[in-house]
Design a protein around this motif. Structure first.
Motif, PDB file in Angstrom:
ATOM      1  N   HIS A  23       0.845  -1.193   0.000  1.00 38.34           N
ATOM      2  CA  HIS A  23       0.000   0.000   0.000  1.00 38.34           C
ATOM      3  C   HIS A  23       0.878   1.239   0.000  1.00 38.34           C
ATOM      4  O   HIS A  23       1.829   1.318   0.769  1.00 38.34           O
ATOM      5  N   PRO A  50      -2.097   2.728   6.865  1.00 38.51           N
ATOM      6  CA  PRO A  50      -3.280   3.592   6.696  1.00 38.51           C
ATOM      7  C   PRO A  50      -4.406   2.926   5.896  1.00 38.51           C
ATOM      8  O   PRO A  50      -5.563   3.331   6.010  1.00 38.51           O
ATOM      9  N   GLN A  51      -4.086   1.929   5.102  1.00 41.76           N
ATOM     10  CA  GLN A  51      -5.106   1.244   4.310  1.00 41.76           C
ATOM     11  C   GLN A  51      -6.051   0.485   5.248  1.00 41.76           C
ATOM     12  O   GLN A  51      -5.596  -0.325   6.055  1.00 41.76           O
ATOM     13  N   ALA A  52      -7.347   0.771   5.155  1.00 40.40           N
ATOM     14  CA  ALA A  52      -8.312   0.120   6.032  1.00 40.40           C
ATOM     15  C   ALA A  52      -8.198  -1.395   5.932  1.00 40.40           C
ATOM     16  O   ALA A  52      -8.100  -1.940   4.831  1.00 40.40           O
ATOM     17  N   GLY A  53      -8.183  -2.074   7.098  1.00 42.70           N
ATOM     18  CA  GLY A  53      -8.158  -3.533   7.112  1.00 42.70           C
ATOM     19  C   GLY A  53      -6.779  -4.142   6.965  1.00 42.70           C
ATOM     20  O   GLY A  53      -6.622  -5.350   7.095  1.00 42.70           O
ATOM     21  N   CYS A  54      -5.754  -3.333   6.712  1.00 41.39           N
ATOM     22  CA  CYS A  54      -4.400  -3.889   6.566  1.00 41.39           C
ATOM     23  C   CYS A  54      -3.688  -3.890   7.916  1.00 41.39           C
ATOM     24  O   CYS A  54      -3.728  -2.904   8.642  1.00 41.39           O
ATOM     25  N   ASN A  55      -3.072  -5.019   8.271  1.00 42.57           N
ATOM     26  CA  ASN A  55      -2.467  -5.154   9.595  1.00 42.57           C
ATOM     27  C   ASN A  55      -0.955  -4.932   9.629  1.00 42.57           C
ATOM     28  O   ASN A  55      -0.310  -5.179  10.646  1.00 42.57           O
TER      29      ASN A  55
END
Ligand SMILES: [Zn+2]
Ligand SMILES: [Zn+2]
Ligand SMILES: [Zn+2]
Ligand SMILES: [Zn+2]
Ligand SMILES: [Zn+2]
Ligand SMILES: [Zn+2]
Length: 375
Positions: A23, A50-55
């Motif tokens: 990302h 910052p990418q939603a759902g990325c851990n």
């Protein structure tokens, strides 16, 4: 040109920053993101992509590119989190000290304690639990004991007022020295601060039966099995150990103050003796250091003994109490010697007593260590 996923602006490749997860976002967005991240304080080290759902965890790699000026405080939070999360590292508990102690090697899991000394501020502490060194009590028992003392503190404080009536003439006597050998100003009665018993029964010279350190339940009406009677017996048992723990704790504080005064005393002693050198008077410092250590260990022999409730280890307990008694006796001796006016001080005597006390100290600690291996 690339498109930033946050602001959807088109920017050049140079103005984009990608995470290892793939990302990527523009540097402007990264800067804002880094600010917000650091504002979260200590938890900033757990910030994800910052990418939603990325851990994927944001690391110093991204911070150093996006906002180099925030890197030092980010690194600081990383270090703090590493120390706090890690069982093998601990902040030095010394006031204002920022050193970190790191455990080396294995086999510490079932050791009584892991004593270390801070190389910066000289604070001595147990690396496993952060308390002062506490052998023979182990970390777990110490935590239980401290919790117990916290819960019982009101009762105990009420009982442990700082003055006591002389057991013979009842005039109030204040304890202001480290040793437990009390002498009444009024009637000259000599007694033990802890049990109020005759001091002659405590002396090393009498060889008499010394039972001040042992809990004797025979004073109770042991036939009464009501809950109230049981609770009272348990409280009495606790207070027996707590009183002695507390007395040694106070004496330890006293010895620490003594140690600070000793340097001044050493100068006096040196000036009062002809042809003496600094090393000639260092025995006084050694004696006082020994006292501090003995008081600390004695203190924890009582929290240790409180938890020795296993009936099958009766012999072990009796032997332990014998070691404890010896250490206590000779510590009181040395304590008394070291509180004498300088003019009355016999150097050879103090040196010998310091050595003897050290022997008893090693003995009891060794005895507990060996006992653990037998179990
Ligand atoms: Zn952007
Ligand atoms: Zn990602
Ligand atoms: Zn320190
Ligand atoms: Zn510990
Ligand atoms: Zn008296
Ligand atoms: Zn006593």
């Amino acid at each position: 040109m690339e498109v930033c996923e946050i602001c959807t602006e088109e920017v050049t490749k140079d103005e984009m920053l990608a995470m290892p997860c793939g990302h990527q976002f523009c540097l402007d967005c990264w800067r804002g993101f880094a600010e917000v991240t650091l504002e979260r304080g200590p938890t900033c080290v757990a910030t994800t992509c910052p990418q939603a759902g990325c851990n994927e965890i944001v690391t110093e790699e991204e911070i150093s590119v996006a906002s180099p000026h925030l890197l030092p405080s980010f690194n600081n939070y990383q270090l703090r989190s590493f120390v706090d999360m890690n069982d093998l590292t601990r902040w030095c508990p010394g006031p204002g000290c920022t050193r970190i102690a790191i455990m080396r090697g294995g086999g510490v899991a079932d050791s009584i304690q892991v004593p270390v000394e801070c190389t910066s501020c000289s604070t001595e502490f147990c690396l496993k639990c952060g308390e002062e060194p506490h052998s023979p009590t182990n970390c777990l028992e110490l935590a239980r004991w401290n919790e117990k003392c916290k819960n019982e503190s009101e009762t105990a404080n009420w009982i442990l007022a700082n003055t006591k009536p002389c057991p013979r003439c009842s005039s109030r006597i204040e304890k202001n020295q480290g040793c437990n050998h009390m002498a009444c100003q009024q009637c000259k009665n000599e007694f033990c601060w802890i049990c109020l018993g005759n001091w002659a029964d405590h002396g090393a010279n009498t060889g008499g039966y010394y039972k001040c350190n042992k809990y004797d339940p025979s004073g109770d009406s042991t036939t009464d099995n009501s809950d109230a009677a049981k609770a009272k017996r348990e409280l009495d048992r606790y207070l027996h150990y707590y009183k002695r723990y507390h007395a040694h704790s106070e004496a330890q504080k006293f010895a620490k103050r003594q140690l600070r005064d000793t340097e001044a005393k050493m100068v006096l002693l040196q000036e009062s003796t002809d042809n003496s050198t600094w090393t000639d008077v260092e025995f006084l410092k050694a004696a006082t250091e020994q006292l501090v250590e003995c008081r600390r260990v004695l203190k924890y022999t009582y929290s240790y003994a409180y938890y020795m409730t296993d009936i099958s280890k009766k012999m072990h307990k009796e032997r332990f109490e014998h070691h404890q008694e010896m250490l206590e006796r000779f510590t009181e001796n040395l304590s008394e010697l070291s509180e004498q006016p300088i003019a009355d001080m016999d150097r050879t005597d103090v040196v010998n007593q310091t050595r003897v006390v050290d022997l008893f100290l090693r003995n009891i600690l060794q005895y507990v260590e060996d006992g653990m291996e037998e179990d």
